[in-house]
Design a protein around this motif. Structure first.
Motif, mmCIF file in Angstrom:
data_model
loop_
_atom_site.group_PDB
_atom_site.id
_atom_site.type_symbol
_atom_site.label_atom_id
_atom_site.label_comp_id
_atom_site.label_asym_id
_atom_site.label_seq_id
_atom_site.Cartn_x
_atom_site.Cartn_y
_atom_site.Cartn_z
ATOM 1 N N UNK A 137 -20.018 41.400 22.117
ATOM 2 C CA UNK A 137 -20.886 42.653 23.257
ATOM 3 C C UNK A 137 -20.322 41.324 24.275
ATOM 4 N N UNK A 138 -21.649 40.360 23.925
ATOM 5 C CA UNK A 138 -21.923 39.505 24.948
ATOM 6 C C UNK A 138 -20.973 38.949 25.510
ATOM 7 N N UNK A 139 -19.814 38.794 24.943
ATOM 8 C CA UNK A 139 -18.340 37.746 25.790
ATOM 9 C C UNK A 139 -17.888 38.611 26.705
ATOM 10 N N UNK A 140 -17.977 40.004 27.309
ATOM 11 C CA UNK A 140 -17.501 40.763 28.399
ATOM 12 C C UNK A 140 -18.741 40.956 29.460
ATOM 13 N N UNK A 187 -12.067 50.108 24.937
ATOM 14 C CA UNK A 187 -11.890 48.806 24.476
ATOM 15 C C UNK A 187 -12.025 48.189 23.303
ATOM 16 N N UNK A 188 -10.943 47.427 22.719
ATOM 17 C CA UNK A 188 -11.094 47.019 21.742
ATOM 18 C C UNK A 188 -11.321 44.653 21.980
ATOM 19 N N UNK A 189 -12.279 44.773 20.983
ATOM 20 C CA UNK A 189 -13.195 43.702 20.814
ATOM 21 C C UNK A 189 -12.028 43.881 19.070
ATOM 22 N N UNK A 190 -11.909 42.163 19.453
ATOM 23 C CA UNK A 190 -10.992 41.521 17.863
ATOM 24 C C UNK A 190 -11.808 40.812 17.055
#
Length: 170
Positions: free
Chosen positions: A95-98, A137-140
């Motif tokens: 999440x923190x990469x966004x 949103x999709x986090x891989x």
């Protein structure tokens, strides 16, 4: 005599551990077969066509292989709230990469992580439909996916990538 006795004791412990392992494996196989039988009865009751049944069976096998039959949501809910929060932070550190999430403070990030839902997709699944509205949103977290833009350009996504950031910029 002491060496022989110690050897027999270690051998007995090995046999006992193997027996426990085989019992646990048998229990998992039993759970899997019961689940498979329930799914088959449900599909029969709902009169699914054969192609749809094949896809459901494939999804069930994939889910079982990915989770080993563990209901992660139920397991997480039975833990104390502070431990749940720490586990969610660990699992969803993506999440923190966004960029917008990286700027948020911890309580807001915790609230965001509580709303996130982990989903397993099988190969060939359409997560978001091309031309349709972006609703999530999709986090891989594991595996690979492909994103097709409006211009038809194919962008490969892999572990750690995010799709659907435009929800936050609109």
């Amino acid at each position: 005599m002491a060496i022989i006795g110690l050897g027999l004791l270690l051998f007995a412990l090995l046999i006992g551990n193997m027996q426990n392992f085989l019992q646990a494996l048998g229990r998992r196989n039993m759970e899997m077969s019961l689940r498979r039988r329930d799914v088959e009865q449900w599909m029969s009751h709902r009169r699914f066509p054969e192609e749809l049944r094949r896809q459901v069976r494939q999804a069930e096998r994939y889910n079982w292989a990915a989770t080993r039959g563990v209901n992660e949501e139920m397991l997480l809910e039975s833990l104390p709230e502070d431990l749940q929060r720490d586990i969610r932070r660990h699992l969803l550190k993506l999440v923190t990469k966004v960029r917008i999430f990286a700027l948020m403070d911890a309580p807001v990030l915790d609230a965001v992580c509580e709303r996130l839902k982990q989903t397993i997709y099988i190969k060939g699944s359409h997560i978001l439909h091309q031309g349709g509205p972006v609703e999530k949103m999709v986090f891989i977290v594991r595996g690979k996916a492909e994103s097709v833009g409006d211009d038809g350009i194919l962008v490969p996504l892999s572990e750690g990538d995010v799709c659907g950031e435009e929800l936050l910029t609109v």
